[in-house]
Design a protein around this motif. Structure first.
Motif, mmCIF file in Angstrom:
data_model
loop_
_atom_site.group_PDB
_atom_site.id
_atom_site.type_symbol
_atom_site.label_atom_id
_atom_site.label_comp_id
_atom_site.label_asym_id
_atom_site.label_seq_id
_atom_site.Cartn_x
_atom_site.Cartn_y
_atom_site.Cartn_z
ATOM 1 N N UNK B 119 11.726 -37.858 -26.827
ATOM 2 C CA UNK B 119 10.857 -35.462 -27.030
ATOM 3 C C UNK B 119 10.658 -35.457 -25.637
ATOM 4 N N UNK B 120 10.164 -36.434 -24.855
ATOM 5 C CA UNK B 120 8.958 -36.492 -23.540
ATOM 6 C C UNK B 120 10.305 -35.778 -22.721
ATOM 7 N N UNK B 122 13.537 -34.948 -23.205
ATOM 8 C CA UNK B 122 14.338 -34.279 -23.481
ATOM 9 C C UNK B 122 13.933 -32.734 -22.967
ATOM 10 N N UNK B 123 12.063 -32.398 -23.336
ATOM 11 C CA UNK B 123 11.498 -31.067 -23.141
ATOM 12 C C UNK B 123 11.272 -31.290 -21.490
ATOM 13 N N UNK B 124 11.091 -32.130 -20.265
ATOM 14 C CA UNK B 124 11.316 -32.242 -19.120
ATOM 15 C C UNK B 124 12.801 -31.945 -18.298
ATOM 16 N N UNK B 125 13.936 -32.622 -19.026
ATOM 17 C CA UNK B 125 15.233 -32.511 -19.038
ATOM 18 C C UNK B 125 15.072 -30.226 -19.556
ATOM 19 N N UNK B 126 14.883 -29.978 -19.958
ATOM 20 C CA UNK B 126 15.583 -28.586 -20.832
ATOM 21 C C UNK B 126 14.602 -27.478 -20.234
ATOM 22 N N UNK B 127 14.034 -28.200 -19.087
ATOM 23 C CA UNK B 127 12.786 -27.488 -18.274
ATOM 24 C C UNK B 127 13.592 -27.240 -16.813
ATOM 25 N N UNK B 128 14.079 -28.025 -16.449
ATOM 26 C CA UNK B 128 15.811 -28.095 -15.832
ATOM 27 C C UNK B 128 15.092 -29.118 -14.331
ATOM 28 N N UNK B 129 14.203 -30.391 -15.025
ATOM 29 C CA UNK B 129 13.917 -31.133 -14.250
ATOM 30 C C UNK B 129 15.310 -32.670 -14.128
ATOM 31 N N UNK B 130 14.948 -32.668 -12.956
ATOM 32 C CA UNK B 130 16.008 -33.884 -12.711
ATOM 33 C C UNK B 130 15.501 -35.173 -13.922
ATOM 34 N N UNK B 133 12.761 -35.862 -11.323
ATOM 35 C CA UNK B 133 11.733 -35.706 -11.717
ATOM 36 C C UNK B 133 11.084 -35.843 -12.872
ATOM 37 N N UNK B 138 6.433 -37.300 -15.561
ATOM 38 C CA UNK B 138 6.483 -36.898 -17.394
ATOM 39 C C UNK B 138 6.364 -38.213 -17.731
#
Lengths: 242, 221
Positions: B119-120, B122-130, B133, B138
């Motif tokens: 989930x960590x 997924x949360x970071x990718x959902x916020x547009x991070x590559x 990144x 994260x």
């Protein structure tokens, strides 16, 4: 704003989405309901490409999300996502959770990101929790931080995957209030939910799913009083009469 | 056996030899660690790369390094690799310890990353991070917190493993002790004290890491 066309998806031979099509106009709020295993979460996760699809097309604000030529990181800036289990970053404070992506992805200055982050947290009733780490927050507070984190990217669309399912009952209201406020501000939203009262009150359309298909789609006034399908009638009789 | 005559004054008379040896041990271990950590992070991430070829190369590296005795590795580096590159005993030792320890750190890093909830990411990718990144900002900071205790054990192992470099005549505590035994014929005193010196070094390191671990985690719990 969101356009889902004939999307199909299977997990290892099991068809989880079958020919799903859905239009979400700008500023509308859609609730996706249905029994568990219906494919609701899978569907909402395909909208920001957390799940790949097999066939079909999804566009958000005209951008084809599953097109290989699309820069998905850029496309996701426009789509906020809120998880059932919050998924806050446990090693960062509430404010740092909110400012991380604006600083790293949008290259916002720390000052600007913090100013915006504090505004968002304050608007969600968390003005005394800026420096709290997630494990010091209640479930409802954590989910509100997660909403602030998603809003910090200024998305045009917000997706909620069962945002209140992991909460103790007394904390559901505070999270639903936050979503209600977004609806009043004209945010385009898709909400997977089991909160029928909430869906009835703030959603423009109810999408009822079962077995990976959209079985019925109707405004709440019609859906909750006079649904067409047997599946929906059956489902409502179970969730409303207890 | 007419009974062994203990003579502990050997230790105090040669204390400078022990101190010099201990400092050399620490120096070589620290240098080896400096190289082993980046090797471990890169190979550890390679083990879970989405690229099959990178995964394969990283796995072969880890399995070979874990399977070969350090002693043999050091001899290869010094006598075989040494024919092509003039490394010398000092840098040969640093290299050998670094590539060896790097493989173990790689496994710790891999387990640390895989232990962070999906989930960590997924949360970071959902916020547009590559992906990169999200890893950097994260996942790795959380993995790092999880791997501190096993890493500490690995650092301690490194200090003790460094005693093996005496086989390629790199000067450190163990080689100095060997020479001292040859000159004094007092192996029991010398080796016992060597053990004490190793213990002091490893236990101090243990305490230092524990302090940092506590400081890092106290705020978040």
């Amino acid at each position: 704003m969101i356009s889902i066309k004939q999307v199909t998806k299977s997990f290892g031979g099991h068809q989880v989405l079958t020919d799903v099509s859905l239009e979400v106009p700008k500023s509308s709020v859609i609730a996706v309901i249905g029994p568990s295993g219906a494919g609701k979460s899978t569907l909402i996760r395909t909208i920001n490409a957390l799940e790949p699809i097999d066939t079909g097309e999804i566009t958000v604000d005209g951008i084809s999300i599953h097109d290989k030529k699309t820069d998905i990181n850029k496309a996701r800036l426009n789509i906020g996502f809120v998880f059932q289990s919050f998924n806050l970053y446990p090693f960062l404070t509430a404010l740092q959770n909110v400012t991380m992506a604006p600083m790293k992805v949008k290259k916002m200055s720390k000052e600007a990101a913090e100013k915006r982050g504090k505004e968002l947290l304050t608007s969600l009733g968390l003005d005394d929790k800026f420096d709290a780490y997630p494990n010091r927050l209640s479930g409802g507070q954590q989910q509100r931080v997660a909403i602030a984190r998603a809003l910090a990217m200024d998305p045009q669309v917000m997706l909620f995957d069962e945002p209140t399912s992991a909460l103790d009952p007394e904390m559901v209201t505070e999270v639903l209030d936050a979503i209600r406020k977004l609806a009043q501000d004209g945010m385009t939203m898709v909400v997977v939910t089991h909160e029928m009262g909430f869906a009835k009150e703030i959603c423009d359309e109810i999408v009822f799913m079962a077995d990976g298909k959209i079985v019925e789609q109707a405004p709440p006034s019609k859906f909750f009083t006079n649904p067409d399908s047997e599946r929906a009638k059956n489902f409502l009789s179970k969730v409303l009469n207890h | 056996m007419g009974g062994y005559q203990y003579n502990w004054s050997i230790i105090s008379d040669n204390i400078d030899v022990f101190i010099y040896g201990a400092l050399k041990t620490l120096e070589i271990s620290a240098l080896a660690l400096l190289f082993a950590i980046p090797i471990g992070i890169i190979v550890g991430m390679g083990r879970i790369s989405r690229n099959k070829f990178i995964r394969l190369v990283a796995s072969i590296y880890v399995e070979v390094m874990r399977g070969v005795p350090l002693l043999v590795l050091l001899i290869w580096i010094y006598f075989v690799l040494g024919q092509f590159i003039k490394l010398g005993a000092y840098w040969g030792s640093v290299l050998g310890l670094a590539v060896f320890t790097g493989a173990f750190i790689a496994e710790i890093v891999r387990a640390g990353i895989q232990g962070v909830a999906t989930g960590q990411m997924e949360a970071a990718r959902s916020a547009g991070m590559s992906h990169t990144q999200a890893m950097r900002h994260i996942i790795l900071p959380q993995a790092f917190r999880r791997v501190l205790p096993p890493l500490a054990s690995q650092f301690i192992m490194l200090i003790k493993d460094s005693s093996l470099i005496s086989v390629i005549s790199a000067t450190e505590l163990t080689l100095d002790a060997k020479n001292l035994v040859v000159n004094t014929f007092k192996p029991l005193e010398v080796w016992t004290f060597v053990a004490v010196v190793y213990f002091v070094m490893t236990f101090s390191l243990s305490l230092i890491i524990r302090y940092f671990e506590k400081r890092l985690l106290s705020r978040e719990n």
